[in-house]
Design an enzyme around this catalytic site. Structure first.
Site, mmCIF file in Angstrom:
data_model
loop_
_atom_site.group_PDB
_atom_site.id
_atom_site.type_symbol
_atom_site.label_atom_id
_atom_site.label_comp_id
_atom_site.label_asym_id
_atom_site.label_seq_id
_atom_site.Cartn_x
_atom_site.Cartn_y
_atom_site.Cartn_z
ATOM 1 N N ARG A 167 0.811 -1.235 0.000
ATOM 2 C CA ARG A 167 0.000 0.000 0.000
ATOM 3 C C ARG A 167 0.840 1.279 0.000
ATOM 4 N NH1 ARG A 167 -2.924 -3.759 2.942
ATOM 5 N NH2 ARG A 167 -4.362 -4.635 1.444
ATOM 6 N N THR A 209 1.562 -5.522 4.547
ATOM 7 C CA THR A 209 1.188 -4.868 3.289
ATOM 8 C C THR A 209 0.944 -3.377 3.485
ATOM 9 O OG1 THR A 209 -1.113 -5.448 3.761
ATOM 10 C CG2 THR A 209 0.105 -6.953 2.338
ATOM 11 N N GLY A 262 -2.231 -10.816 8.758
ATOM 12 C CA GLY A 262 -2.260 -12.257 9.013
ATOM 13 C C GLY A 262 -3.431 -12.666 9.890
ATOM 14 N N ASN A 272 -9.881 -7.935 12.421
ATOM 15 C CA ASN A 272 -10.860 -8.834 13.035
ATOM 16 C C ASN A 272 -10.224 -9.813 14.013
ATOM 17 O OD1 ASN A 272 -9.934 -9.992 10.263
ATOM 18 N ND2 ASN A 272 -10.558 -11.765 11.438
ATOM 19 N N ASP A 277 -16.094 -10.898 10.278
ATOM 20 C CA ASP A 277 -14.852 -10.497 9.608
ATOM 21 C C ASP A 277 -14.830 -8.997 9.304
ATOM 22 O OD1 ASP A 277 -12.359 -10.604 8.454
ATOM 23 O OD2 ASP A 277 -13.022 -11.536 6.586
ATOM 24 N N ARG A 283 -16.458 -0.966 8.238
ATOM 25 C CA ARG A 283 -16.868 -2.155 7.481
ATOM 26 C C ARG A 283 -18.208 -2.712 8.002
ATOM 27 N NH1 ARG A 283 -12.030 -6.477 6.146
ATOM 28 N NH2 ARG A 283 -13.331 -8.239 5.511
#
Lengths: 267, 540
Positions: free
Chosen positions: B137, B181, B197, B265, B308, B335
């Site tokens: 990113r 990332t 992860g 999450n 999630d 989310r």
């Protein structure tokens, strides 16, 4: 001598690479019958496969895959199919590392629990008569083995990708949903009569279609009068008045024989 | 002897030349003050993930306007030649772009021509455990260095002039599911980074490294250990493998010296029997002291989550007048389907309101907890909940326009059947305990929505055929740039939502957003899409 040995070892090592890769893929599913793997595989299957193959794996847009072992497929072969996808179909490749080897084996372990034996009922219908009906009524829009129309889906592999039940429902009731590339659409240009066709692609500003004369063409939405999604399939309905039960059996029997690639396409 | 004299003369000429040039150039080292300055009016730099520490992605540049945006013309296109897509925010300084791509390849690119200056490629192990693509990113930049997190869970510092590695620090063990990332964030003398992860049973953390040496300065575990407050929100030993990853860059409030990061999450994602409790600090916004990593406050959006719904969206900071009172806020479209305006001095919600169809909770109660609706716990048979697991929005970047006080987000309207079952943990293997299947009966769509952060009310929306996953950028000229899922780059009037211009890029701007800057007096719009970067400007 040392050098020769080193080179020999290197050659051996290099030669072993493809051998190792081939051996890496077991012939049998290492997770078959493993309850934890089956549960994990159920998740993977529902997330990745169930939209097309159905939660029960009896097929929705994609084929019924409950009889896939009964049809003679092997674990390793099915693994490869999932990994590489099937060209010229909607079956995508599930690539690593997003889908690991283990996840594919888990999905197959789950699928195995849904496996059904090959049907014992003798197949019904007369394929020869079915082919005759097909050539009279269907081939204008559907292509088989390089012959026929292009407006509807190519049916050269339909015997391998749809269950008998799914085919019968489609013929009798028409399509209730449309696979990508075959949704009917009517475009009314700035001048001239409306154009009927099936939608090949669309974004906010344009639509790409194949019209009933099989002309592929794109239209800009702000340069036409209207673009209207049609809810009824371009495929006519073949109710019992147009196609008797026994003729339907014959057509489906013929369609079941269509399992190959288009011979017009060189392999 | 003559040769030496010539050399000396040449050298002294070089010195004079360099001195003359320096007057027109930015200093060669990026200072913390320069970063603190955010996006300058002269368009000379874009130095952090969010443009500035507030993450607004709001540029002061006004050469490109609603009136002339339709005249934008491509100036150059850069192609990565690497399998995979951009999810990056490009950095810009002194007419050079610094860009990370897929598979931990990165480039310095001449912003005038799109020509590569250097290329870096990391040797990656073949057995990576990256759930969601080999993406990155973006860089952070400080001093003479660029900082990049890697898929095998390292943080590396590159020489900004050559792309060669200056130091390499290990974040975690990729073999047991750690990866990274995130775009790092440079704050004062440190570089802040986090680990991904959450689908592999990791225990997440945010870390700070000394920018010069690569030595670890502090680590904040996103799951408290035994004896720490919050450890009792995890049943048994579940805290050890509870996920709570960190893969989206947070905001920094210099006044309070406070970092605010969204946390991922809890794991297993869909099965909570083994981790009964709220599972702090999963699905939370945590506020950490930037010097020490000490927790000042937290707000948990989704306690004991089973859908999630990582809170890995981008927090945006602003000072607003709400109910006649000046408030220091952090804005967050989650989310889980709710939009939040929190007080960033306390972490307490001021506004919390659904911005998409939300069927799991009626509202956020006075105690800050969601008021749950029954029937939304995933089961083996499946239960239907809106939004779907990808969420009402996700990691793609929102934007905030301080002139109109609008918060902008690319929202999704999708519902899902969620399944769950008891999973077994095995190091390095997926540990999710369930799955989701999107509802076919309700056609999914998306929309760019403008939200009033003082009320949570929608000001306007622009609908997409299918949900967009593009990041956003606004400008002081009253423009907002977005992308749709069909590959169109879109420019809209940020005050009205009126579409002004579009261009088919051939790939979506998934998780990327445009940046803008000035080169030789011209404003450029740089758009990553798929494996290409395209620079746009008005005709000369």
């Amino acid at each position: 001598m040392t050098w020769n040995r080193a080179i020999a070892a290197l050659v051996l090592a290099l030669a072993a690479v493809p051998w190792l890769t081939a051996q890496d893929l077991p012939e049998k599913n290492p997770f078959e019958g493993d309850p934890v793997a089956i549960q994990a595989g159920m998740g993977g299957f529902r997330q990745r496969c169930a939209d097309c193959h159905g939660t029960d794996a009896h097929g929705v847009r994609g084929p019924d895959i409950t009889q896939i072992w009964a049809s003679g497929r092997t674990d390793a072969g099915l693994f490869r199919t999932i990994r590489t996808g099937i060209p010229e179909t909607e079956m995508p490749a599930f690539i690593a590392p997003r889908t690991s080897d283990r996840e594919i084996w888990q999905m197959l372990a789950y699928l195995r629990t849904l496996a059904a034996p090959a049907p014992t009922d003798p197949p019904r219908g007369n394929a020869e008569n079915g082919e005759r009906i097909f050539r009279a009524s269907c081939i204008g829009c559907h292509r088989v083995g390089g012959v026929g129309g292009r407006l509807g889906p190519n049916l050269s592999r339909i015997g391998a990708s749809r269950s008998v039940e799914a085919m019968k429902i489609r013929i009798r009731r028409g399509a209730e949903d449309f696979r990508p590339g075959f949704a009917p659409v009517t475009i009314t240009p700035a001048s001239g009569p409306p154009i009927q066709g099936v939608k090949k692609n669309e974004d906010l500003f344009s639509v790409q279609i194949m019209d009933t004369r099989e002309r592929i063409q794109g239209y800009e939405k702000d340069k036409v009068k209207s673009v209207v999604d049609v809810t009824r399939s371009a495929m006519p309905l073949f109710g019992p008045d147009r196609l008797s039960e026994s003729d339907l059996d014959d057509v489906v029997r013929y369609l079941q024989t269509l399992r190959g690639f288009d011979p017009a396409v060189r392999q | 002897m003559r040769a030496f004299a010539r050399l000396a003369a040449f050298a002294s000429l070089m010195c004079i030349g360099a001195a003359l040039l320096v007057a027109q150039q930015l200093p060669s080292l990026v200072t913390p003050e320069e970063i603190l300055g955010g996006l300058p009016a002269d368009g000379s730099r874009w130095l952090t993930f969010g443009g500035d520490y507030s993450n607004r992605r709001y540029s002061p540049l006004t050469q490109i306007t609603p009136d002339n945006v339709s005249k934008l013309a491509p100036q150059w296109t850069f192609q990565t030649g690497v399998l995979g897509n951009f999810e990056t925010t490009s950095l810009f300084r002194d007419n050079v772009l610094y860009v990370t791509g897929p598979q931990n390849v990165a480039w310095a690119i001449d912003a005038r021509t799109g020509r590569q200056i250097w290329r870096y490629r990391r040797e990656l192990p073949s057995n990576l455990t990256a759930c969601c693509g080999l993406v990155n990113r973006g860089f952070a930049m400080l001093g003479d260095k660029l900082y990049m997190a890697t898929l095998d869970a390292h943080l590396i510092a590159l020489d900004a002039k050559t792309g060669s590695v200056m130091w390499d620090a290990t974040l975690g063990d990729y073999k047991v599911g750690y990866s990274s990332t995130i775009a790092p964030l440079a704050v004062k003398d440190k570089v802040i980074v986090g680990v991904a992860g959450g689908e592999y049973g990791i225990r997440g953390y945010i870390e700070a490294f000394d920018a010069q040496t690569g030595n670890r300065a502090w680590r904040f575990y996103t799951i408290p250990g035994p004896g720490e407050p919050g450890n009792d929100t995890w049943a048994g030993d579940s805290w050890k493998i509870g996920g709570a990853s960190v893969w989206v860059t947070g905001a920094y409030d210099p006044q309070q010296n406070l970092l605010m990061y969204g946390i991922g999450n809890p794991g297993p994602d869909y099965y909570s029997e083994s981790r009964k409790g709220d599972n702090l600090y999963s699905n939370s916004l945590v506020a950490l002291d930037a010097d020490t990593g000490e927790l000042r406050w937290h707000y948990q959006f989704t306690p004991g989550d089973v859908h999630d719904w990582d809170a890995t969206e981008v927090p945006i900071l602003a000072d607003l007048i709400i109910g006649g009172q000046p408030r220091k806020v952090v804005m967050f479209a989650n989310r889980n389907g709710f939009y939040y305006t929190l007080d960033r001095t306390t972490g307490k919600p001021i506004v919390a309101k659904p911005f998409v169809k939300t069927t799991w909770a009626t509202e956020i109660g006075a105690d800050g907890r969601p008021v749950l609706l029954p029937g939304n716990i995933p089961t083996e048979e499946g239960s239907v909940t809106c939004p779907d697991l990808t969420g009402g929005t996700n990691f793609w970047q929102p934007s905030f326009d301080p002139a109109t006080q609008n918060f902008f987000v690319n929202a999704r309207e999708v519902c899902m059947t969620y399944y769950s079952w008891k999973p077994e943990y095995e190091p390095g293997q997926r540990y999710t305990g369930g799955a989701g299947q999107r509802l076919q009966s309700e056609p999914a769509f998306g929309a760019l929505r403008a939200i009033d952060p003082a009320t949570g009310e929608r000001k306007w929306e622009f609908k997409y055929i299918t949900p967009s996953t593009a990041g956003l950028m606004t400008t002081a000229a009253g423009l907002i740039f977005s992308g749709d899922a069909e590959g169109n780059l879109l420019a809209l009037n940020s005050r009205t939502g009126q579409l002004l211009w579009h261009y088919q890029m051939g790939a979506t701007m998934h998780g990327t957003s445009p940046v803008t800057y000035m080169v030789d007096g011209r404003q450029y719009l740089l758009v990553p899409a798929g494996a290409t970067l395209t620079a746009w400007a008005l005709p000369q």
